[in-house]
Design an enzyme around this catalytic site. Structure first.
Site, PDB file in Angstrom:
ATOM      1  N   GLY A 133       0.822  -1.215   0.000  1.00 53.96           N
ATOM      2  CA  GLY A 133       0.000   0.000   0.000  1.00 53.96           C
ATOM      3  C   GLY A 133       0.851   1.257   0.000  1.00 53.96           C
ATOM      4  O   GLY A 133       2.080   1.200   0.014  1.00 53.96           O
ATOM      5  N   LYS A 134       0.153   2.393  -0.042  1.00 53.76           N
ATOM      6  CA  LYS A 134       0.808   3.692  -0.093  1.00 53.76           C
ATOM      7  C   LYS A 134       1.727   3.890   1.120  1.00 53.76           C
ATOM      8  O   LYS A 134       2.846   4.378   0.997  1.00 53.76           O
ATOM      9  CB  LYS A 134      -0.300   4.749  -0.101  1.00 53.76           C
ATOM     10  CG  LYS A 134       0.128   6.115  -0.520  1.00 53.76           C
ATOM     11  CD  LYS A 134      -1.096   6.960  -0.781  1.00 53.76           C
ATOM     12  CE  LYS A 134      -0.942   8.319  -0.151  1.00 53.76           C
ATOM     13  NZ  LYS A 134      -2.139   9.139  -0.276  1.00 53.76           N
ATOM     14  N   ARG A 135       1.217   3.477   2.287  1.00 53.84           N
ATOM     15  CA  ARG A 135       1.982   3.638   3.535  1.00 53.84           C
ATOM     16  C   ARG A 135       3.342   2.934   3.475  1.00 53.84           C
ATOM     17  O   ARG A 135       4.318   3.406   4.019  1.00 53.84           O
ATOM     18  CB  ARG A 135       1.214   3.063   4.734  1.00 53.84           C
ATOM     19  CG  ARG A 135      -0.089   3.734   5.003  1.00 53.84           C
ATOM     20  CD  ARG A 135       0.036   4.853   6.025  1.00 53.84           C
ATOM     21  NE  ARG A 135      -0.822   5.946   5.605  1.00 53.84           N
ATOM     22  CZ  ARG A 135      -0.423   7.170   5.317  1.00 53.84           C
ATOM     23  NH1 ARG A 135       0.829   7.499   5.442  1.00 53.84           N
ATOM     24  NH2 ARG A 135      -1.266   8.088   4.934  1.00 53.84           N
ATOM     25  N   GLY A 161       5.252   2.486   0.999  1.00 56.28           N
ATOM     26  CA  GLY A 161       6.197   3.286   0.238  1.00 56.28           C
ATOM     27  C   GLY A 161       6.757   4.406   1.096  1.00 56.28           C
ATOM     28  O   GLY A 161       7.965   4.663   1.095  1.00 56.28           O
TER      29      GLY A 161
END
Ligand code: GLU
Length: 503
Positions: free
Chosen positions: A262-264, A266
């Protein structure tokens, strides 16, 4: 005869395209291009609440940057448009009506409060409420009401949805090109909404109708859509349409292998999960992208291809053309694919080394012009000198900046180690040797300087280290004779003299 494939990538424009989405687009592209088929982009924007400004442009830009442009889609009509579902709104209702007429769908009038009450009620008894064969007769719909009751509700303007009537007591055997046969008991399926009370189709109906009308032959999409497959197959059956073949790609997992990337992850791991940088139009928050971080699209594509696929050989480096040639759905794994940021860097390094030198020359030229730096060197020579140690285009500057700007500060440790009492005299003598060289090429300089050092019977380091400090500012950097030949005789001597003065 097998048909030439037509595949589609069907993102919803709800934000920037995650690399998982790019991987889906890539696998569609590779699959269809191998067979000279068509790659369609369809924008699934029926859910206006989740629409994000700029997201569609982002999708197109990302595909273009990755060199996997769509053949048909918004702005590129191939005779199956429009390609945005919001522009196809008027199309869907008739298909919902067709299913009602055939007995495969029905009107449902239950309010959200009523449904919530049923849910709570079931929960209290330790059960899960599913709107299907089990209890649809007890709910408010055209199957439980008389025809006249249904009609009067509709005529009085009562809001309703149209639900699919999933079959009872049937074992469905579905085929997925990657997973093989999947068996499903239809009794566990719920009667999914096909048409909403706001007059818009749901994803399920619009998706099936469009895939049919756009003559899609293969649906290649993420694993998260596998639970929808039974309904989709049942819809094709209800319409009496030939269904496309389906392939559900494995999830992309966090570097730890636990859970979806997920974005987190990254943000935490310091790597982009988006192809291009994205500025959220509401929060103005910026998410980093591979392009802006200096990655080559070739590297990103190569890395993504290996998230769930492998060629069955040891080869890891592939160009897009090679991927098209080698790609095969039968070599796509079922198991989730772990994302590896280090491996991503490795792909970048390999592709950067292999890239055409002119590309790097152009990149360096751009950097120099942005920095307003004038120069008289042959940039190709500069790039050849440093390319081996560069991974990103910015490294081109970091590794070569000393050529363009003479050092004004010197690494203290290096000076302590290499700049001795007798160094100024030796450097002075060296400048005299250098100024006598007419053909100032690296080979000639090397021969003359080396034989001079030998004749003096001193160690090479006694000359080469202070010379390096003078030209580079530290004890790092590429071959000194190459450096001298690039910056030229005058600049070389100037740097040695000014270092002598400063140290
Ligand atoms: N609109 C869906 C998505 O956002 C498409 C799923 C599919 O490919 O069927 O992923």
């Amino acid at each position: 005869m097998t048909k030439t494939p037509r595949v589609r990538f069907a993102p919803s424009p709800t934000g920037p395209l995650h690399i998982g989405g790019v991987r889906t687009a890539l696998f569609n592209y590779l699959f269809t291009k191998k067979k000279q088929g068509t790659f369609v982009l369809r924008i699934e924007d029926t859910d206006q609440n989740r629409f994000v400004h700029g997201a569609e442009d982002y999708i197109t830009d990302a595909l273009n940057w990755c060199n996997i442009p769509f053949d048909e889609g918004p702005g590129k009509d191939g005779g199956f448009g429009p390609y945005r579902q919001s522009e196809r709104k008027h199309l869907y209702r008739q298909y919902a009506d067709e299913l009602i007429a055939k007995g495969y769908a029905y009107y449902a009038f239950d309010t959200s409060e009523e449904l919530e009450a049923h849910r709570k009620n079931h929960e209290a008894q330790g059960k899960t409420f599913i709107y299907n064969w089990h209890n649809r007769a007890k709910l408010t719909n055209s199957l439980s009401l008389s025809d006249s009751e249904t009609e009067s509700k509709i005529n009085s303007g009562e809001p309703y949805v149209i639900r699919f009537k999933s079959p009872q007591d049937e074992i469905l055997v579905l085929t997925d090109e990657i997973r093989g046969e999947i068996t499903i008991d239809t009794n566990v399926l719920d009667d999914k909404i096909l048409f909403k009370s706001d007059g818009m189709p749901t994803y399920h109906l619009a998706n099936i109708v469009d895939d049919h009308l756009m003559e899609i032959t293969h649906v290649i999409r993420g694993e998260e859509w596998l639970p929808s497959l039974p309904l989709h197959i049942l819809l094709y059956r209800a319409f009496d349409w030939e269904s496309p073949k389906f392939a559900h790609l494995p999830l992309i997992l966090k570097p730890t292998g636990k859970g979806k990337l997920g974005k987190r992850d990254g943000i935490k791991g310091g790597f982009p999960v988006f192809p291009l940088e994205w500025k959220d139009p509401k929060t103005e928050e910026i998410a980093s992208g591979y392009r802006e971080d200096g990655y080559l699209p070739e590297a990103v594509i190569n890395m993504l291809a290996f998230l769930g696929w492998n060629p069955g050989t040891e080869q890891e480096l592939f160009s897009l053309e090679e991927l098209v040639k080698e790609f095969d759905l039968t070599r796509v794994n079922k198991a989730g694919a772990k994302f590896d940021p280090e491996k991503t860097k490795w792909f970048q390094q390999q592709h950067f080394q292999n890239a055409d030198i002119n590309l790097h020359v152009e990149q360096l030229k751009n950097i120099l012009s942005k920095k307003n730096i004038s120069y008289s060197f042959d940039l190709e020579e500069v790039v050849s000198l440093i390319q081996e140690r560069a991974i990103f285009s910015n490294d081109l500057w970091d590794l070569s900046s000393f050529l363009f700007i003479a050092p004004s500060e010197y690494d203290e440790k290096a000076v302590k180690k290499a700049w001795k009492e007798d160094t100024p005299d030796l450097m002075h003598e060296l400048t005299r040797i250098l100024s006598d060289i007419n053909n100032f090429t690296s080979d000639t300089i090397s021969n003359i300087v080396k034989s001079w050092i030998k004749s003096k019977e001193i160690g090479f380091g006694k000359i080469m280290m202070p010379l390096r400090i003078s030209l580079v500012g530290s004890l790092q950097g590429p071959d000194l004779f190459e450096i001298m030949s690039i910056i030229g005789k005058n600049e070389t001597i100037k740097r040695i003299e000014s270092t002598k003065e400063k140290l």
